[in-house]
Design a protein around this motif. Structure first.
Motif, PDB file in Angstrom:
ATOM      1  N   TRP A   1       0.796  -1.217   0.000  1.00 47.83           N
ATOM      2  CA  TRP A   1       0.000   0.000   0.000  1.00 47.83           C
ATOM      3  C   TRP A   1       0.837   1.279   0.000  1.00 47.83           C
ATOM      4  N   GLY A   2       2.139   1.147   0.167  1.00 48.17           N
ATOM      5  CA  GLY A   2       3.009   2.323   0.101  1.00 48.17           C
ATOM      6  C   GLY A   2       2.828   3.307   1.231  1.00 48.17           C
ATOM      7  N   ILE A   3       2.427   2.816   2.428  1.00 55.05           N
ATOM      8  CA  ILE A   3       2.240   3.719   3.560  1.00 55.05           C
ATOM      9  C   ILE A   3       2.878   3.125   4.815  1.00 55.05           C
ATOM     10  N   GLU A   4       3.052   3.986   5.803  1.00 56.04           N
ATOM     11  CA  GLU A   4       3.520   3.579   7.133  1.00 56.04           C
ATOM     12  C   GLU A   4       2.533   4.115   8.165  1.00 56.04           C
TER      13      GLU A   4
ATOM     14  N   VAL B   1       3.289   8.613   3.746  1.00 53.12           N
ATOM     15  CA  VAL B   1       3.312   8.079   2.386  1.00 53.12           C
ATOM     16  C   VAL B   1       4.743   7.689   2.022  1.00 53.12           C
TER      17      VAL B   1
ATOM     18  N   PHE C   1      -5.909   5.682  -0.391  1.00 56.62           N
ATOM     19  CA  PHE C   1      -6.106   6.378   0.874  1.00 56.62           C
ATOM     20  C   PHE C   1      -6.571   7.818   0.667  1.00 56.62           C
TER      21      PHE C   1
ATOM     22  N   LYS D   1       1.052   3.706  -4.941  1.00 58.11           N
ATOM     23  CA  LYS D   1       0.427   2.649  -4.147  1.00 58.11           C
ATOM     24  C   LYS D   1      -0.530   3.201  -3.089  1.00 58.11           C
ATOM     25  N   SER D   2      -0.288   4.411  -2.646  1.00 56.20           N
ATOM     26  CA  SER D   2      -1.098   4.978  -1.555  1.00 56.20           C
ATOM     27  C   SER D   2      -2.335   5.723  -2.046  1.00 56.20           C
ATOM     28  N   LYS D   3      -2.573   5.783  -3.352  1.00 51.42           N
ATOM     29  CA  LYS D   3      -3.690   6.579  -3.882  1.00 51.42           C
ATOM     30  C   LYS D   3      -5.059   6.187  -3.325  1.00 51.42           C
TER      31      LYS D   3
ATOM     32  N   ASP E   1       5.096   5.491  -0.981  1.00 52.74           N
ATOM     33  CA  ASP E   1       4.973   5.374  -2.430  1.00 52.74           C
ATOM     34  C   ASP E   1       3.654   6.032  -2.839  1.00 52.74           C
TER      35      ASP E   1
ATOM     36  N   PHE F   1      -0.649   8.773   9.035  1.00 50.49           N
ATOM     37  CA  PHE F   1       0.143   7.812   8.270  1.00 50.49           C
ATOM     38  C   PHE F   1       1.096   8.571   7.359  1.00 50.49           C
TER      39      PHE F   1
END
Length: 202
Positions: free
Chosen positions: A95-98, A117, A126, A122-124, A119, A115
């Motif tokens: 998902w490209g997030i932390e 970002v 959200f 991948k995070s779009k 990437d 959170f």
């Protein structure tokens, strides 16, 4: 014409003039100067002691070491990890997030989710305004969506302006009516196809 009289040490002037004490004016002037000098010395000593810095304890004899004041250092507050390292890596890869934090705010009537970002592509999901994120309270199965305001919309960041940047922190704010969720309770976060279980609210 003046008439001198030694009675009681006074000079008697003719025509009923005032009685004046005898004395040496040089001695009076000397005493006055001595008092003024003592007063000046005392005031200058007090001012010097107030302005002079305190020496550092343990300084070498003969050396004047000045202790510089430093502001107190605030303790570093670290938030507990929301998920294990394994899940954190999975979310980052897929998902490209932390996940950073999930905590109560607004006197407990809202839940703030933060959170980062990693990437953008991948995070779009959200930031897609068509997707409606919500929390599921594990003890009651209640669903807590993001509140919608009449003029500003949902309490979240969207990507309508294509303004999402990597290594930047973003937010979502979920409603918590009647302070239903308390600190320490666990929820499941659902954002489209993303699902994170057993997240502890701080």
């Amino acid at each position: 014409m003046k008439i001198d009289s030694s009675k009681d040490g006074y000079k008697v002037k003719q025509d009923d003039e005032e009685l004046l004490p005898q004395g040496n004016p040089i001695i009076v002037l000397f005493v006055l100067l001595l008092c003024m000098s003592l007063l000046f010395f005392l005031t200058s000593s007090i001012a010097e002691s107030a302005e002079s810095p305190l020496p550092v304890k343990g300084a070498e004899t003969g050396q004047k070491v000045v202790a510089k004041w430093k502001p107190p250092v605030a303790p570093k507050v670290t938030m507990p990890e929301l998920v294990s390292d394994e899940l954190a890596k999975e979310f980052a890869d897929k998902w490209g997030i932390e996940l950073i934090s999930l905590r109560l705010t607004a006197a407990g009537y809202m839940i703030d989710f933060r959170f980062r970002v990693l990437d953008v592509e991948k995070s779009k999901p959200f930031f897609d305004h068509r997707i409606k994120p919500h929390l599921v309270v594990e003890r009651s199965n209640a669903k807590l969506p993001i509140p919608m305001a009449a003029k500003v919309g949902g309490f979240r960041t969207t990507n309508r302006g294509q303004n999402i940047k990597p290594n930047k922190t973003y937010y979502m704010v979920f409603g918590n009516p009647d302070a239903h969720v308390k600190s320490g309770q666990k929820v499941t976060m659902v954002i489209g196809g993303f699902k994170a279980k057993h997240l502890k609210v701080q």
